[in-house]
Design a protein around this motif. Sequence first.
Motif, PDB file in Angstrom:
ATOM      1  N   ALA A 241       0.881  -1.074  -0.065  1.00 58.88           N
ATOM      2  CA  ALA A 241       0.027  -0.040   0.040  1.00 58.88           C
ATOM      3  C   ALA A 241       0.981   1.349   0.049  1.00 58.88           C
ATOM      4  CB  ALA A 241      -0.840  -0.025   1.103  1.00 58.88           C
ATOM      5  N   ALA A 242       0.421   2.330  -0.542  1.00 58.82           N
ATOM      6  CA  ALA A 242       1.216   3.532  -0.571  1.00 58.82           C
ATOM      7  C   ALA A 242       0.400   4.750  -0.497  1.00 58.82           C
ATOM      8  CB  ALA A 242       2.060   3.577  -1.972  1.00 58.82           C
ATOM      9  N   VAL A 243       0.730   5.886  -0.097  1.00 59.94           N
ATOM     10  CA  VAL A 243       0.083   6.997  -0.141  1.00 59.94           C
ATOM     11  C   VAL A 243       1.043   8.236  -0.122  1.00 59.94           C
ATOM     12  CG1 VAL A 243       0.123   7.350   2.381  1.00 59.94           C
ATOM     13  CG2 VAL A 243      -1.660   8.441   1.278  1.00 59.94           C
ATOM     14  N   ARG A 244       0.673   9.395  -0.937  1.00 61.62           N
ATOM     15  CA  ARG A 244       1.455  10.369  -1.101  1.00 61.62           C
ATOM     16  C   ARG A 244       1.474  11.541  -0.008  1.00 61.62           C
ATOM     17  NH1 ARG A 244       0.349  15.751  -2.844  1.00 61.62           N
ATOM     18  NH2 ARG A 244       2.020  16.782  -4.103  1.00 61.62           N
ATOM     19  N   LEU A 245       2.484  11.915   0.443  1.00 59.21           N
ATOM     20  CA  LEU A 245       2.428  12.775   1.740  1.00 59.21           C
ATOM     21  C   LEU A 245       2.402  14.330   1.101  1.00 59.21           C
ATOM     22  CD1 LEU A 245       5.152  10.939   4.025  1.00 59.21           C
ATOM     23  CD2 LEU A 245       2.568  10.666   3.979  1.00 59.21           C
ATOM     24  N   SER A 246       2.065  15.016   2.194  1.00 59.55           N
ATOM     25  CA  SER A 246       2.103  16.604   1.658  1.00 59.55           C
ATOM     26  C   SER A 246       3.247  17.281   1.193  1.00 59.55           C
ATOM     27  CB  SER A 246       1.362  17.395   2.955  1.00 59.55           C
ATOM     28  OG  SER A 246       2.617  17.244   3.979  1.00 59.55           O
ATOM     29  N   ASN A 247       4.371  16.576   1.432  1.00 58.59           N
ATOM     30  CA  ASN A 247       5.548  17.315   0.926  1.00 58.59           C
ATOM     31  C   ASN A 247       5.985  16.678  -0.661  1.00 58.59           C
ATOM     32  OD1 ASN A 247       6.348  14.823   1.404  1.00 58.59           O
ATOM     33  ND2 ASN A 247       8.193  15.482   3.034  1.00 58.59           N
ATOM     34  N   GLY A 248       4.994  15.541  -1.004  1.00 59.64           N
ATOM     35  CA  GLY A 248       5.291  15.124  -2.288  1.00 59.64           C
ATOM     36  C   GLY A 248       5.936  13.961  -2.401  1.00 59.64           C
ATOM     37  N   SER A 249       6.507  13.505  -1.116  1.00 61.91           N
ATOM     38  CA  SER A 249       7.091  12.084  -1.056  1.00 61.91           C
ATOM     39  C   SER A 249       5.966  10.883  -0.888  1.00 61.91           C
ATOM     40  CB  SER A 249       8.199  12.199   0.218  1.00 61.91           C
ATOM     41  OG  SER A 249       7.233  12.309   1.396  1.00 61.91           O
ATOM     42  N   VAL A 250       6.769   9.698  -1.075  1.00 63.02           N
ATOM     43  CA  VAL A 250       5.496   8.575  -0.821  1.00 63.02           C
ATOM     44  C   VAL A 250       5.754   7.895   0.242  1.00 63.02           C
ATOM     45  CG1 VAL A 250       4.549   6.497  -2.176  1.00 63.02           C
ATOM     46  CG2 VAL A 250       5.069   8.699  -3.537  1.00 63.02           C
ATOM     47  N   LEU A 251       4.875   7.561   0.872  1.00 59.42           N
ATOM     48  CA  LEU A 251       4.923   6.683   2.070  1.00 59.42           C
ATOM     49  C   LEU A 251       4.337   5.151   1.488  1.00 59.42           C
ATOM     50  CD1 LEU A 251       5.479   5.908   5.258  1.00 59.42           C
ATOM     51  CD2 LEU A 251       2.902   6.436   5.459  1.00 59.42           C
ATOM     52  N   MET A 252       5.226   3.853   1.880  1.00 67.01           N
ATOM     53  CA  MET A 252       4.839   2.769   1.347  1.00 67.01           C
ATOM     54  C   MET A 252       5.023   1.718   2.590  1.00 67.01           C
ATOM     55  SD  MET A 252       6.191   0.051  -1.363  1.00 67.01           S
ATOM     56  CE  MET A 252       5.870   1.220  -2.786  1.00 67.01           C
ATOM     57  N   ALA A 253       3.846   0.765   2.583  1.00 62.86           N
ATOM     58  CA  ALA A 253       3.717  -0.193   3.442  1.00 62.86           C
ATOM     59  C   ALA A 253       3.891  -1.586   2.802  1.00 62.86           C
ATOM     60  CB  ALA A 253       2.584  -0.090   4.696  1.00 62.86           C
ATOM     61  N   PHE A 254       4.850  -2.314   3.215  1.00 60.72           N
ATOM     62  CA  PHE A 254       5.046  -3.501   2.585  1.00 60.72           C
ATOM     63  C   PHE A 254       5.923  -4.656   3.294  1.00 60.72           C
ATOM     64  CE2 PHE A 254       9.761  -2.966   1.724  1.00 60.72           C
ATOM     65  CZ  PHE A 254       9.960  -1.845   2.286  1.00 60.72           C
ATOM     66  N   ASN A 255       5.954  -6.000   2.711  1.00 63.39           N
ATOM     67  CA  ASN A 255       6.748  -6.941   3.074  1.00 63.39           C
ATOM     68  C   ASN A 255       8.153  -6.652   2.796  1.00 63.39           C
ATOM     69  OD1 ASN A 255       3.882  -8.914   2.612  1.00 63.39           O
ATOM     70  ND2 ASN A 255       4.590  -8.282   4.877  1.00 63.39           N
ATOM     71  N   ASP A 256       8.855  -6.623   3.796  1.00 64.98           N
ATOM     72  CA  ASP A 256      10.499  -6.238   3.567  1.00 64.98           C
ATOM     73  C   ASP A 256      11.240  -7.543   3.218  1.00 64.98           C
ATOM     74  OD1 ASP A 256      12.754  -4.934   2.665  1.00 64.98           O
ATOM     75  OD2 ASP A 256      12.990  -4.003   4.802  1.00 64.98           O
ATOM     76  N   SER A 257      10.916  -8.431   2.244  1.00 72.24           N
ATOM     77  CA  SER A 257      11.404  -9.782   2.076  1.00 72.24           C
ATOM     78  C   SER A 257      11.096 -10.110   0.754  1.00 72.24           C
ATOM     79  CB  SER A 257      10.854 -10.701   3.093  1.00 72.24           C
ATOM     80  OG  SER A 257      11.041 -11.922   2.598  1.00 72.24           O
ATOM     81  N   THR A 258      12.042 -10.992   0.054  1.00 74.85           N
ATOM     82  CA  THR A 258      11.603 -11.570  -1.346  1.00 74.85           C
ATOM     83  C   THR A 258      11.190 -13.039  -0.925  1.00 74.85           C
ATOM     84  OG1 THR A 258      14.000 -12.395  -1.241  1.00 74.85           O
ATOM     85  CG2 THR A 258      13.711 -10.464  -2.219  1.00 74.85           C
ATOM     86  N   GLU A 259      11.177 -13.466   0.262  1.00 72.41           N
ATOM     87  CA  GLU A 259      10.579 -14.644   0.568  1.00 72.41           C
ATOM     88  C   GLU A 259       9.381 -15.035   1.440  1.00 72.41           C
ATOM     89  OE1 GLU A 259      12.179 -17.162  -0.544  1.00 72.41           O
ATOM     90  OE2 GLU A 259      13.670 -15.945  -1.453  1.00 72.41           O
TER      91      GLU A 259
END
Lengths: 209, 407
Positions: free
Chosen positions: B308-326
């Motif tokens: 999931a991702a959302v754009r923050l007010s400063n234009g950057s992007v915040l992402m929530a994810f599984n930090d793994s390849t496995e």
Amino acid sequence: MIEWYYPLLAWAAVLAAMARGLQVLFGDRGPRWLPLLVGVVAWIPVAGLPIARWLHGFNSNLSIPLVAILLNASLSPFCGRRWLDERALRAGLWFGASAGVILYPMAAGFGAFDPYGLGWHWPGIELVVGGLAVMLLWRGNAFGWVLLVTGVAWRMECMESQNVWDYLVDPVYFILSLIGLVAPRRRIAIVDRVSSDPDLSEGTAVPQP
Amino acid sequence: MTSLTRRTLLTAVASTLWCWPREDEEVHPGEASFQLAALPPDTGGPDEPLFQDRFIEHETEVGYVHCPSLCEVSPGSLACAWYAGTREGAKDVGVWLSDLSQTAKIATASPAETPSQVTSWSVPRVIMDRAIATEELDRYIRKVGNALLFTDAEQRLWLIYVSIAVGGWSGSSLNARCSLDQGVTWQQSHRLSLSPCFNISELVRAAPVRLTSGEIGLPIYHEFVGQFPEMLWLRPQGDRLSATKTRMAGGHSFIQPVIVPMGPQHAIAYLRNLTSARRISYQETQDAGLTWTSPQSLSLPNPNSSMAAVRLSNGSVLMAFNDSTENREDMTLAVSADGIRDWQRISVLDRVAKEFFAYPYLTQSSDGVIHLVYSWKMKKVRHVAFNEAWVAQQLSNPPLASNGGLL
């Protein structure tokens, strides 16, 4: 609300055609009205819902040409005349196969282009089908009638889909068309037997293979 | 009537039927711009970092809880929908809904207050299951699945949900249902016709984007034969949705697109990657979603899971994810200034070996609070709320331990 009733007709046509096919398979046994009776079964309510609506859950978009061809096959012996002769059926098979070849491979993900999306807002499909219907009607091909009726259904929004492709073709119609074109001799024999009544001398003559 | 007259009449009727323009009610993709999220009201100074979390729990434990989605139904009020049952794809799976009112309190809660003192999620209730779907759609439905909530410009609450008559997920069809009272009561469901092949294999997962025209762009994906991302374009008409769709990419490598509008015409789509590359992929559009670039890989890993991702007010992007390849044994947050390069991990919200943390869903409410929900060990829905000040703080203090709120 008309789209609620269309599956009742479509699935009645499917059941009736299956019954007619079985009749032919077993040597044209049983009364002429048997397919009609089996078709009516689709309207019997079960748990508050006609059987056809239950079946609608498995295939919600039976196209108008398929339903027309099935109705022709199942009702012709009962009514004593065939609306779709050999020439019309051949046109129907070519139409189903052509539309399916254009639509299904790309709709399934082969390539980045999706022709199904054109069915919502691109008038080209309607112009092509309209032109084909005019041509067929002018040449006296009864499949032109089928496309005309399809146009009426499209105008009346008879199906729950808003996409013109769903009125024109469906996977069952496509596969039957391919089979019919690949094995023409068997197809002609089947079509001849299913949609004709051995007791009738009148009606459209069907050339034998 | 002569044959010539008859044919002339017939051809005239046929050409009129097919060639006369039909009343056009469909959405025309590309004719509107993305509606960017409104910035929260300026409070006159830098906000204090805020981080809270809580769980949305069933009254009695359910075997399988998955695929939550979140929506601000009115300022200060959230609704969360997910599906739950004895197992994935079971006939007893239902779509559940819970409400969180007065979320504005989250932003003003003092550190001394525990989340439960501020507010809590209501007891979950079933809003859709196979029996309801069968009754409302007037056809056989074997099971229901992925569900999504969003509001339109008229503040109607919409539920898009998957139903299946035969087979697995590739047999899915999408249905829509509208509520005029923020989810208390619901109008009758209707089926969306989106596929020429038995109208199956269309699924929904990620958050929609609003268009300036009042229409909705909803990322969906296809799973039968090919697996590819698509954009569904929705126009609310009373209690029904008129729908069309366009393709984002073909083939069988990417599903579950997440759209982040970066400008009126520019957006980035993040994709779950089914290939051996094991990287989150992305596409860009410069024409408000009508066409997309070919998918390319980010530096972030992807174990064939949703993000999931959302754009923050400063234009950057915040992402929530599984930090793994496995595996899906963690839930991590990362930020990128342009949404493509230089991702910086800012928090690990969960990390437990042999457990599952999956299907995050992010949204930013009108008060600026960012809300994240995800399936926690497939048993509960975890809701994490934080603000941009907390994100900024985390950027300057990279994570050293799990449980981001306690860093």
